[in-house]
Design an enzyme around this catalytic site. Sequence first.
Site, PDB file in Angstrom:
ATOM      1  N   GLU A   1      -9.921  -1.570   5.181  1.00 27.35           N
ATOM      2  CA  GLU A   1     -10.557  -1.277   6.464  1.00 27.35           C
ATOM      3  C   GLU A   1     -11.807  -2.158   6.628  1.00 27.35           C
ATOM      4  OE1 GLU A   1      -9.081   0.408   8.589  1.00 27.35           O
ATOM      5  OE2 GLU A   1      -7.998   2.094   7.727  1.00 27.35           O
TER       6      GLU A   1
ATOM      7  N   ASP B   1       0.828  -1.199   0.000  1.00 25.21           N
ATOM      8  CA  ASP B   1       0.000   0.000   0.000  1.00 25.21           C
ATOM      9  C   ASP B   1       0.872   1.261   0.000  1.00 25.21           C
ATOM     10  OD1 ASP B   1       0.970   0.038   2.642  1.00 25.21           O
ATOM     11  OD2 ASP B   1      -0.861  -0.799   3.450  1.00 25.21           O
TER      12      ASP B   1
ATOM     13  N   ASN C   1      -8.034  -2.410  14.336  1.00 25.77           N
ATOM     14  CA  ASN C   1      -9.405  -2.748  13.911  1.00 25.77           C
ATOM     15  C   ASN C   1      -9.431  -3.953  12.956  1.00 25.77           C
ATOM     16  OD1 ASN C   1      -8.328  -1.655  11.597  1.00 25.77           O
ATOM     17  ND2 ASN C   1      -9.834  -0.043  11.343  1.00 25.77           N
TER      18      ASN C   1
ATOM     19  N   HIS D   1      -7.538  -4.353  10.192  1.00 27.49           N
ATOM     20  CA  HIS D   1      -7.246  -4.119   8.780  1.00 27.49           C
ATOM     21  C   HIS D   1      -5.926  -4.775   8.353  1.00 27.49           C
ATOM     22  CE1 HIS D   1      -5.002  -0.208   9.882  1.00 27.49           C
ATOM     23  NE2 HIS D   1      -4.115  -0.911   9.220  1.00 27.49           N
TER      24      HIS D   1
END
Length: 242
Positions: A143, A67, A136, A138
């Site tokens: 996400e 990314d 979370n 990811h």
Amino acid sequence: MKIIVARSEKEFDQRAAQIVAKQIIAKPTSTIGFATGNTTIGFHKELTEYSKQLNLDWSKVKTVNLDEFLGIEETSPMSVSYRMFEQLLDGTNIDKDNVLVPSTNIQLAEKTCREYATLIQALGGVDLQVLGIGSNGHIGMNEPGTPWTLDMHITDIAEKTREDKAPMWGGIDKTPKKGITMGVRLIMQAKTQLLMAKGESKAKAIRDTLRGDISTQVPASALQMHPDLIVLLDEAAASLLW
Ligand code: GLP
């Protein structure tokens, strides 16, 4: 699935570096997928050390990054590209033409989305993909709630992730809102996955990922379906597993 719980930070970084070094020794033409973040800094340092000590030959190795943040300068020390070279690749004999990192340029992003999967295929696919995880759940910048059918795509970075990253960026206002990331489908195509997590703040995400339901609400839980998954944890990140 193989779970390794390291007893110290040094052991954590060394175990990760050994997994990558072994891959390069066994297959000098490997394509390795890398992730950036706090979790991988020490591992990159150890891998640089191994590269020197073992005379690891990176000349035919190809690397791919998961990314990149959009809208910052490519040369910014915060960019994934900059950090990959600074933390690891500059300490190896890799051929820079064999390094695939998405651009930070928003104008180029759509082209990158169209091309990235094909470029990875042209490299023979990813042999070993290193992954960090968000608090979370990811992976990359996928996400919670992101469909798993996406290849390379542009994404909004979740508020929770921006809050987690804010100290590193010098405040939430300076933390990017957009990124470009390999989607879960593309990530899952790698032959072997190495998921790394350090610290108590990752314990719940690790429990949900490995022991919870397989759900797009926990992007990393897709890895439960992967046939060759190595999970490297410190004791704090593993604390809710058993
Ligand atoms: C970031 C990156 C991921 C990284 C993860 C964990 O958002 N996009 O590739 O693995 O979050 O980061 P850290 O290691 O800093 O906790």
